[in-house]
Enzyme design. Structure first.
Site, PDB file in Angstrom:
ATOM      1  N   LEU A 204     -25.909  22.605 133.627  1.00 26.41           N
ATOM      2  CA  LEU A 204     -25.896  21.474 132.713  1.00 26.41           C
ATOM      3  C   LEU A 204     -27.235  20.773 132.438  1.00 26.41           C
ATOM      4  O   LEU A 204     -27.640  20.216 133.431  1.00 26.41           O
ATOM      5  CB  LEU A 204     -24.582  20.394 133.146  1.00 26.41           C
ATOM      6  CG  LEU A 204     -24.598  19.290 131.951  1.00 26.41           C
ATOM      7  CD1 LEU A 204     -24.101  19.816 130.849  1.00 26.41           C
ATOM      8  CD2 LEU A 204     -23.401  18.199 132.727  1.00 26.41           C
ATOM      9  N   ASP A 205     -27.669  20.687 131.366  1.00 23.72           N
ATOM     10  CA  ASP A 205     -28.977  19.913 130.992  1.00 23.72           C
ATOM     11  C   ASP A 205     -30.040  20.301 131.737  1.00 23.72           C
ATOM     12  O   ASP A 205     -31.030  19.272 132.121  1.00 23.72           O
ATOM     13  CB  ASP A 205     -28.819  18.406 130.918  1.00 23.72           C
ATOM     14  CG  ASP A 205     -27.669  18.018 129.894  1.00 23.72           C
ATOM     15  OD1 ASP A 205     -27.601  18.721 128.802  1.00 23.72           O
ATOM     16  OD2 ASP A 205     -26.821  17.140 130.235  1.00 23.72           O
ATOM     17  N   ALA A 206     -29.960  21.409 132.049  1.00 22.92           N
ATOM     18  CA  ALA A 206     -31.302  21.946 133.163  1.00 22.92           C
ATOM     19  C   ALA A 206     -31.848  23.248 132.789  1.00 22.92           C
ATOM     20  O   ALA A 206     -32.753  23.862 133.310  1.00 22.92           O
ATOM     21  CB  ALA A 206     -30.663  21.906 134.507  1.00 22.92           C
TER      22      ALA A 206
END
Length: 327
Positions: A270-272
């Site tokens: 997530l969001d990486a």
């Protein structure tokens, strides 16, 4: 230093063959290719990624020069202590002397010679625009920005549809705009236990990439594998300090002095995913919550549209496990 000597030597060889290489990459960074450069010549762009070797620049330059083309901008990146080569060239050419299919074959031959991991050429005035679908939830500031830029011809894509897990009234500005331009809007309600990803996959199967314009649902690894193409996301730059609901208010209450936005490729983490674009702006004690949120949203929509434009102009290349080269 050895890389620079090699590039200088190769460019000197090109000049000796009466081919003028105008190294003006900085002038073109962030600008679209302009087909008005010549009434006959039209612009093209080519990106290349392979293991570093002697002669790459010369071969690519000779390929363009041999067909009467002229390079307007050339950018090269060879990471320190990493034996890989990246390049992006902008050039003009006569499509009569160098047909589009032949161009692809010529660059493909060089790609095979150097075992390239990536070799892509685009001619904006000939090639079809990228087809995209936009996914969003309740907030629509990123969607509105993209629709207006698309309408003004500043976003080189074709928007096939808009998908949202929030229903919108037919008399809203967004819905009237979509109806006026014939862009379908699909309301796909989701629950915690049913994200309806199979239905979304069916809606986007003919797109070239997806844009999450503040879509507040987590796409599963199964969805990403099933789609198999790039997905670009935008999120506020307040992470990881302010997670959960109302991050802007959390940051405002904490008295932060710098806010930002990040656009990145979506991965299972997530969001990486690999970062494409980031923007920041200062805030102060003079900002109230409304101005604070407005600045944050402005950054998000600018950051996302710039990332998409860079992607469409072949400025973004994968670099290592979780990085990008953005020319």
């Amino acid at each position: 230093m050895m890389m620079m000597r090699r590039i200088i030597s190769e460019r000197a060889t090109c000049v000796s063959k009466n081919f003028i290489l105008r190294s003006s990459a900085s002038r073109f960074h962030g600008e679209s290719l302009d087909s008005s450069v010549s009434p006959v010549l039209i612009p093209g762009v080519h990106v290349f990624h392979c293991q570093d070797a002697v002669g790459i620049v010369a071969k690519l330059s000779d390929c363009i020069a041999a067909k009467g083309g002229n390079i307007l901008g050339y950018d090269v990146f060879v990471p320190e202590n990493n034996n890989v080569f990246y390049s992006r060239s902008e050039f003009i050419f006569d499509p009569v002397k160098w047909p589009r299919e032949q161009m692809s074959e010529d660059f493909q031959a060089i790609a095979q010679r150097f075992g390239a991991m990536n070799s892509v050429v685009r001619v904006p005035s000939i090639d079809p625009k990228y087809k995209i679908a936009l996914l969003l939830s309740k907030q629509d500031h990123c969607l509105v920005e993209m629709l207006h830029r698309w309408q003004d011809g500043k976003l080189p894509v074709d928007i096939t549809c808009v998908i949202s897990n929030h229903e919108r009234a037919s008399n809203t500005h967004v819905m009237r705009f979509l109806e006026r331009h014939g862009i379908p809007y699909h309301y796909v309600a989701t629950t915690k236990d049913n994200k309806r990803e199979d239905e979304i996959l069916d809606l986007v199967k003919d797109t070239d990439f997806l844009v999450l314009a503040r879509y507040m649902q987590i796409l599963s690894g199964k969805f990403l594998k099933g789609y198999g193409k790039d997905v670009i996301n935008i999120h506020h730059g307040l992470l990881p300090s302010f997670k959960g609901g109302y991050p802007a208010k959390q940051a405002f209450d904490a008295g932060v002095k710098l806010i930002g936005a990040t656009s990145h490729f979506v991965t299972e983490e997530l969001d990486a995913g690999p970062i494409i674009e980031q923007m920041v702006e200062s805030v102060s004690h003079r900002d109230n919550l409304r101005s604070f949120v407005q600045k944050s949203e402005d950054l998000e929509k600018k950051c996302l549209t710039k990332a998409i434009k860079s992607y469409c102009e072949l400025r973004v290349l994968p670099y290592g496990a979780n990085k990008t080269v953005v020319f």
